[in-house]
Design a protein around this motif. Structure first.
Motif: not given
Lengths: 115, 423
Positions: B275-286
């Motif tokens: 449940n932690r913010p995470h994204c390998e190839n883009g924003p985690s939040h937008k």
């Protein structure tokens, strides 16, 4: 926790010791609502000792930070964060507390660990 | 313990059936905390007006903005303009900005809704019921969402207002032709243009007047559960309903006596298994105005590290001061690549992940090799920390991971005691 046993929470190292060391040059640490701030992270999440009496010991370099804590009852070391380092319970006793440092080979100087 | 359930009393703990209902209730609030559907003015405006009315304050102007970043700068400019009008002075002193962001409205609205309901609920319940309800609602919702919602957004909004301040001031005062290169700077510049230094200062104080809206879902779910699941029906619930509705239908908000600025929900939030913010190839939040955050397993990292990860070098990562960010950067680059890129050589392997390995690496910008302790941190994962070749404590060479651990805390090598537990 036995005498001469150590535990760590992130960059905070805590060792239980038998006797109160020389406190010359030590400064009393001010207690906040949540406890004594031992170290804070860049994200503002403090490592805290919930009670007792805490003195900051003199050190030779700004990269080092040391405390002595005298606990008359069980206290906790906690981190005030949404995803904190796990807490520790410390029984009454005397503790040598140190904040870890690291060496920057690019600047050729030591600094406190920041997380 | 006898279970008591009336409209004014909920005592004796909770039943298995209630626990099951509370679990479902927590799921509903987790979905609210992670909401990405656009804000609906027809729902949030009455909720905000209801909160002000409950606190016996005049009806505010409710303004919806696309993101918390815009909220912070719009709040700064507006709070300062109102302050100057009221006081007929635009001297941006510290005292004046504190006065302009005075949190009386925040306090009054919380007192009338959240705090009043908290006190009434406490009086109508006992420890067993509160603890069980808290664990099933607030704790569960908080654990599932806070890293990706309130914590990430607060941190990023502060960072945006703090970092952009310098740029905005410079742009507006020194370089009139300065071209804003990113949206945060643009927002700050607009704030400066509208309200000068006082506006910028007030923008940095947005946190004094903020309420978390849906991102404070854990606490709201706890109070509402006593009504919806355990059956309490207290007079305070009437006013609380507005606060609850504002959590259901709006994001972050700042409360001012004249206005309330409410942020829209993010367009998306991406999280990992923890449940932690995470994204390998883009924003985690937008958010819908384009404001985006980048996280690697809960650690905020520079945008370029994610979008141009193939160009991220080991040196750049190792120069990062924040150890969490450095650990994240090492994972992004990949340990194999880092060690290969820098010709890593293991000087000593303690055989324990906790004590770690002492590794020597060739650093292109330096004539001497660098020594690094690679060890396992239960929270941050593998961490790399630099150590010198010789200890300044006892003047002995550092040639094992254990000796590096001793240096780390300023101990003599023959006195060092390694922790039995590390968290």
């Amino acid at each position: 926790m036995k005498i001469n046993e150590a535990i760590a929470q992130g960059e905070v190292y805590i060792k239980r010791i038998a006797d109160m060391p020389d406190t010359e040059g030590c400064k009393a640490v001010e207690k906040t609502a949540k406890g004594y701030i031992l170290a804070h992270s860049e994200s503002g999440h403090h490592h805290l000792l919930t009670g007792g009496e805490v003195l900051e010991r003199p050190v030779k370099s700004e990269a080092s930070q040391r405390f002595i804590a005298k606990l008359t009852q069980t206290e906790e070391v906690i981190q005030d964060a949404s995803s904190p380092h796990g807490k520790h319970t410390l029984p009454a006793g005397i503790y040598d507390i140190r904040i870890s440092r690291e060496y920057n080979p690019f600047l050729e100087e030591a600094r406190k660990v920041a997380d | 313990m006898k279970i008591i359930r009336t409209k004014t009393e909920a005592k004796g703990g909770i039943t298995p059936q209630e626990k099951a209902k509370l679990d479902l209730y927590a799921k509903e609030w987790i979905a609210i905390a992670l909401r990405t559907a656009p804000i609906e003015a027809e729902k949030i405006v009455p909720a905000i007006e209801g909160i002000y009315a409950a606190a016996k304050l005049k009806k505010p102007r409710v303004v919806i903005v696309p993101s918390p970043r815009v909220m912070a700068f719009a709040y700064g400019a507006s709070a300062w303009i109102w302050h100057c009008r009221k006081n007929k002075s635009d001297a941006a002193t510290r005292a004046a900005t504190v006065d302009a962001t005075y949190d009386a409205t925040y306090a009054a609205t919380v007192d009338a809704t959240d705090a009043a309901t908290r006190a009434a609920t406490r009086a109508a319940t006992d420890d067993a019921t509160r603890d069980a309800t808290d664990a099933a609602t607030d704790d569960a919702t908080y654990a599932a969402t806070v890293d990706a919602t309130d914590a990430a957004t607060v941190d990023a909004t502060y960072a945006a207002t703090n970092a952009a301040t310098v740029d905005a001031t410079r742009a507006a005062t020194v370089d009139a032709t300065y071209a804003a290169t990113n949206a945060a700077t643009y927002d700050a510049k607009q704030c400066f243009t509208l309200a000068g230094e006082g506006g910028i200062r007030c923008a940095k104080s947005w946190g004094r007047a903020y309420q978390g809206g849906n991102m404070w879902a854990g606490w709201v779910s706890y109070l509402a559960a006593f009504r919806d699941v355990l059956g309490l029906d207290l007079p305070e619930h009437k006013k609380f309903k507005h606060y609850e509705d504002a959590a259901r239908h709006g994001g972050f908000r700042v409360m001012h006596e004249e206005f309330c600025i409410v942020s829209d929900f993010p367009e998306f939030i991406k999280i990992d298994d923890g449940n932690r913010p995470h994204c390998e190839n883009g924003p985690s939040h937008k958010w819908r105005d384009g404001w985006a955050l980048y996280h690697w397993h809960g650690v905020k990292v520079p945008k370029e590290w994610i979008l141009n990860s193939e160009k991220l070098t080991a040196i750049e990562v190792l120069k990062t001061e924040d150890v969490e960010q450095r650990a994240a950067g090492c994972e992004i680059v990949g340990w194999e690549k880092i060690e290969k890129e820098l010709g890593a050589k293991i000087i000593n392997d303690s055989g324990s992940d906790d004590i770690g390995k002492l590794i020597e690496m060739q650093l292109p910008e330096l004539s001497n090799s660098g020594l690094f302790l690679k060890a396992w941190c239960p929270r941050n994962g593998w961490i790399y920390e630099g150590v010198p070749h010789v200890s300044d404590v006892d003047q002995l060479p550092i040639d094992t991971a254990l000796k590096a651990q001793a240096w780390r805390i300023g101990d003599r090598q023959d006195e060092y005691v390694h922790p039995t537990v590390r968290t």
